[in-house]
Design a protein around this motif. Structure first.
Motif, PDB file in Angstrom:
ATOM      1  N   ASP A  60       0.785  -1.175  -0.057  1.00  0.00           N
ATOM      2  CA  ASP A  60       0.030  -0.053   0.113  1.00  0.00           C
ATOM      3  C   ASP A  60       0.778   1.334   0.167  1.00  0.00           C
ATOM      4  O   ASP A  60       0.381   2.382   0.176  1.00  0.00           O
ATOM      5  N   ASP A  61       2.040   0.977  -0.109  1.00  0.00           N
ATOM      6  CA  ASP A  61       3.021   2.196  -0.112  1.00  0.00           C
ATOM      7  C   ASP A  61       3.023   3.108  -1.138  1.00  0.00           C
ATOM      8  O   ASP A  61       2.943   2.473  -2.327  1.00  0.00           O
ATOM      9  N   PRO A  62       2.852   4.538  -1.095  1.00  0.00           N
ATOM     10  CA  PRO A  62       2.771   5.230  -2.472  1.00  0.00           C
ATOM     11  C   PRO A  62       4.003   4.952  -3.323  1.00  0.00           C
ATOM     12  O   PRO A  62       5.177   5.016  -2.674  1.00  0.00           O
ATOM     13  N   VAL A  63       4.070   5.090  -4.640  1.00  0.00           N
ATOM     14  CA  VAL A  63       5.092   4.949  -5.364  1.00  0.00           C
ATOM     15  C   VAL A  63       5.501   6.437  -5.752  1.00  0.00           C
ATOM     16  O   VAL A  63       5.240   7.261  -6.015  1.00  0.00           O
ATOM     17  N   THR A  64       6.997   6.433  -5.444  1.00  0.00           N
ATOM     18  CA  THR A  64       7.559   7.607  -5.776  1.00  0.00           C
ATOM     19  C   THR A  64       8.131   7.559  -7.055  1.00  0.00           C
ATOM     20  O   THR A  64       8.677   6.765  -7.719  1.00  0.00           O
ATOM     21  N   VAL A  65       7.673   8.694  -7.571  1.00  0.00           N
ATOM     22  CA  VAL A  65       8.057   8.939  -9.147  1.00  0.00           C
ATOM     23  C   VAL A  65       9.229  10.182  -9.100  1.00  0.00           C
ATOM     24  O   VAL A  65       9.402  10.860  -8.645  1.00  0.00           O
ATOM     25  N   LEU A  66      10.109   9.656 -10.035  1.00  0.00           N
ATOM     26  CA  LEU A  66      11.118  10.577 -10.335  1.00  0.00           C
ATOM     27  C   LEU A  66      11.192  10.984 -12.004  1.00  0.00           C
ATOM     28  O   LEU A  66      11.173  10.317 -12.889  1.00  0.00           O
ATOM     29  N   ASP A  67      11.004  12.276 -11.927  1.00  0.00           N
ATOM     30  CA  ASP A  67      10.797  13.201 -13.357  1.00  0.00           C
ATOM     31  C   ASP A  67      11.744  13.659 -13.769  1.00  0.00           C
ATOM     32  O   ASP A  67      12.755  14.543 -13.218  1.00  0.00           O
ATOM     33  N   LEU A  68      12.582  13.132 -14.938  1.00  0.00           N
ATOM     34  CA  LEU A  68      13.723  13.720 -15.399  1.00  0.00           C
ATOM     35  C   LEU A  68      13.614  14.770 -16.413  1.00  0.00           C
ATOM     36  O   LEU A  68      12.665  15.161 -17.099  1.00  0.00           O
ATOM     37  N   CYS A  69      14.432  15.800 -16.235  1.00  0.00           N
ATOM     38  CA  CYS A  69      14.182  17.250 -17.054  1.00  0.00           C
ATOM     39  C   CYS A  69      13.040  17.849 -16.745  1.00  0.00           C
ATOM     40  O   CYS A  69      12.276  18.225 -17.450  1.00  0.00           O
ATOM     41  N   CYS A  70      12.756  17.999 -15.359  1.00  0.00           N
ATOM     42  CA  CYS A  70      11.429  18.185 -14.662  1.00  0.00           C
ATOM     43  C   CYS A  70      11.113  19.712 -14.918  1.00  0.00           C
ATOM     44  O   CYS A  70       9.905  19.983 -14.803  1.00  0.00           O
ATOM     45  N   ARG A 162      20.463   8.155  -2.532  1.00  0.00           N
ATOM     46  CA  ARG A 162      19.345   7.755  -1.503  1.00  0.00           C
ATOM     47  C   ARG A 162      17.900   7.838  -2.043  1.00  0.00           C
ATOM     48  O   ARG A 162      17.104   6.974  -1.921  1.00  0.00           O
ATOM     49  N   ALA A 163      17.651   8.963  -2.577  1.00  0.00           N
ATOM     50  CA  ALA A 163      16.328   9.203  -3.276  1.00  0.00           C
ATOM     51  C   ALA A 163      15.892   8.280  -4.341  1.00  0.00           C
ATOM     52  O   ALA A 163      14.813   7.517  -4.122  1.00  0.00           O
ATOM     53  N   VAL A 164      16.858   7.853  -5.189  1.00  0.00           N
ATOM     54  CA  VAL A 164      16.490   7.066  -6.368  1.00  0.00           C
ATOM     55  C   VAL A 164      16.331   5.515  -5.981  1.00  0.00           C
ATOM     56  O   VAL A 164      15.564   4.743  -6.465  1.00  0.00           O
ATOM     57  N   ALA A 165      16.971   5.203  -4.897  1.00  0.00           N
ATOM     58  CA  ALA A 165      16.845   3.769  -4.193  1.00  0.00           C
ATOM     59  C   ALA A 165      15.382   3.451  -3.983  1.00  0.00           C
ATOM     60  O   ALA A 165      15.138   2.342  -3.895  1.00  0.00           O
ATOM     61  N   ASP A 166      14.659   4.435  -3.587  1.00  0.00           N
ATOM     62  CA  ASP A 166      13.287   4.032  -2.995  1.00  0.00           C
ATOM     63  C   ASP A 166      12.163   4.562  -4.321  1.00  0.00           C
ATOM     64  O   ASP A 166      11.307   4.744  -4.228  1.00  0.00           O
ATOM     65  N   THR A 167      12.805   5.063  -5.509  1.00  0.00           N
ATOM     66  CA  THR A 167      11.913   5.353  -6.614  1.00  0.00           C
ATOM     67  C   THR A 167      11.374   4.151  -7.378  1.00  0.00           C
ATOM     68  O   THR A 167      11.911   2.990  -7.525  1.00  0.00           O
ATOM     69  N   GLY A 168      10.014   4.092  -7.588  1.00  0.00           N
ATOM     70  CA  GLY A 168       9.550   3.273  -8.480  1.00  0.00           C
ATOM     71  C   GLY A 168       9.325   3.453  -9.974  1.00  0.00           C
ATOM     72  O   GLY A 168       8.860   2.451 -10.610  1.00  0.00           O
ATOM     73  N   LEU A 169       9.239   4.739 -10.056  1.00  0.00           N
ATOM     74  CA  LEU A 169       8.966   4.903 -11.509  1.00  0.00           C
ATOM     75  C   LEU A 169       9.536   6.254 -12.107  1.00  0.00           C
ATOM     76  O   LEU A 169       9.653   7.061 -11.179  1.00  0.00           O
ATOM     77  N   ILE A 170      10.370   6.097 -13.127  1.00  0.00           N
ATOM     78  CA  ILE A 170      11.041   7.413 -13.996  1.00  0.00           C
ATOM     79  C   ILE A 170      10.111   7.765 -14.943  1.00  0.00           C
ATOM     80  O   ILE A 170       9.699   6.868 -15.945  1.00  0.00           O
ATOM     81  N   THR A 171       9.891   9.041 -15.091  1.00  0.00           N
ATOM     82  CA  THR A 171       9.046   9.645 -16.218  1.00  0.00           C
ATOM     83  C   THR A 171      10.007  10.686 -16.719  1.00  0.00           C
ATOM     84  O   THR A 171      10.826  11.307 -16.139  1.00  0.00           O
ATOM     85  N   VAL A 172       9.764  10.763 -17.978  1.00  0.00           N
ATOM     86  CA  VAL A 172      10.349  11.818 -18.864  1.00  0.00           C
ATOM     87  C   VAL A 172       9.557  12.314 -19.895  1.00  0.00           C
ATOM     88  O   VAL A 172       9.032  11.313 -20.625  1.00  0.00           O
TER      89      VAL A 172
END
Length: 275
Positions: A60-70, A162-172
């Motif tokens: 149930d943990d929320p997915v952390t999203v990493l947005d490249l070139c945000c 450390r932040a990327v280690a817990d990321t579930g989805l990369i968007t760009v």
């Protein structure tokens, strides 16, 4: 046509002067008339992919999203808020907003976005070399973490690792071409959780090297070659000629697409083979 400098190396117009302002107003004034719409095209795709990634995680943990070139955080705004790209363009182009100082706009936008926050909002990390842009997005609450780092030239900082280690989805949406497989390699080497990648890539840009890098880290990439998504109108006939030439060189057909006056992208989805 909107003004911009043309890259001698690529033939594509660059808008460097609007990407690192204290707020998005110049960005909107320049790109809205060109019907820059790829964040709108990506909005539902990213929301749907985030939901699928959450289900695949089995928690149930929320997915952390990493947005490249945000940049100024528009992808995060569209992902986590009840707002459309057209509404953002209207907001930042309004006379009331135009009269504000950057500091006043930040204070107003904190309330603007907070009042539109979705119940299913999830953490978003932003990466961009434009330090002013990411700081704006962080200040108004669009990003939970912001990193002005160039992973093409430098390894990620310990905090970013450390932040990327817990990321579930990369968007760009608009960055591939400015970033290469080196950026993806740097990020994927930090992963602790399975990371999915959802990327809109211009048809003028070869994505094969990135696909190979993702495959080396256990991700399988798929795309619907029959489906395209508009990005923006061309700034000039010269830019259109460049785009058509690049599409033809890639073995694609520009008829009805780039030949009609705008850039188009293709969506690539990368996931572990078991998904």
């Amino acid at each position: 046509m909107a003004a911009g400098s043309v890259s001698a190396a690529s033939g594509k117009t660059r808008f460097d002067d609007i990407y690192n302002e204290p707020d998005p107003r110049a960005y909107v004034r320049r790109l809205a008339p060109l019907e820059y719409e790829i964040p709108h095209q990506a909005q539902d795709v990213f929301r749907r992919t985030r939901t699928e990634r959450s289900a695949a995680g089995g928690t149930d943990d929320p997915v952390t999203v990493l947005d490249l070139c945000c940049s100024y955080g528009f992808n995060a705004a569209l992902l986590n808020h009840h707002v459309t790209l057209a509404e953002l363009y209207e907001h930042y182009a309004s006379p009331e907003v135009d009269a504000l100082t950057p500091t006043e706009l930040i204070e107003q936008d904190k309330k603007f976005y907070a009042s539109r926050r979705r119940a299913d909002a999830t953490p978003v990390i932003g990466i961009d070399t434009a330090d002013n842009a990411v700081q704006y997005a962080l200040a108004v609450g669009l990003l939970d973490e912001a990193y002005a780092e160039n992973l093409e030239d430098h390894p990620p900082s310990p905090r970013l690792r450390r932040a990327v280690a817990d990321t579930g989805l990369i968007t760009v949406t608009g960055g591939v071409g400015y970033i290469t497989r080196r950026t993806f390699q740097a990020l994927l080497e930090c992963q602790r959780e399975p990371i999915w990648v959802s990327a809109f890539v211009l048809r003028t840009v070869p994505y094969g090297p990135v696909i190979s890098e993702l495959e080396a880290h256990g991700l399988i990439t798929t795309t619907d070659s029959s489906r395209t998504y508009p990005q923006r109108m061309f700034t000039s006939a010269a830019e259109q000629r460049y785009a058509v030439e690049q599409v033809l060189r890639a073995g694609d057909d520009p008829t009805g697409l780039e030949a009609e006056g705008r850039y188009y992208t293709r969506l690539y989805q990368s996931r572990p083979p078991s998904v």
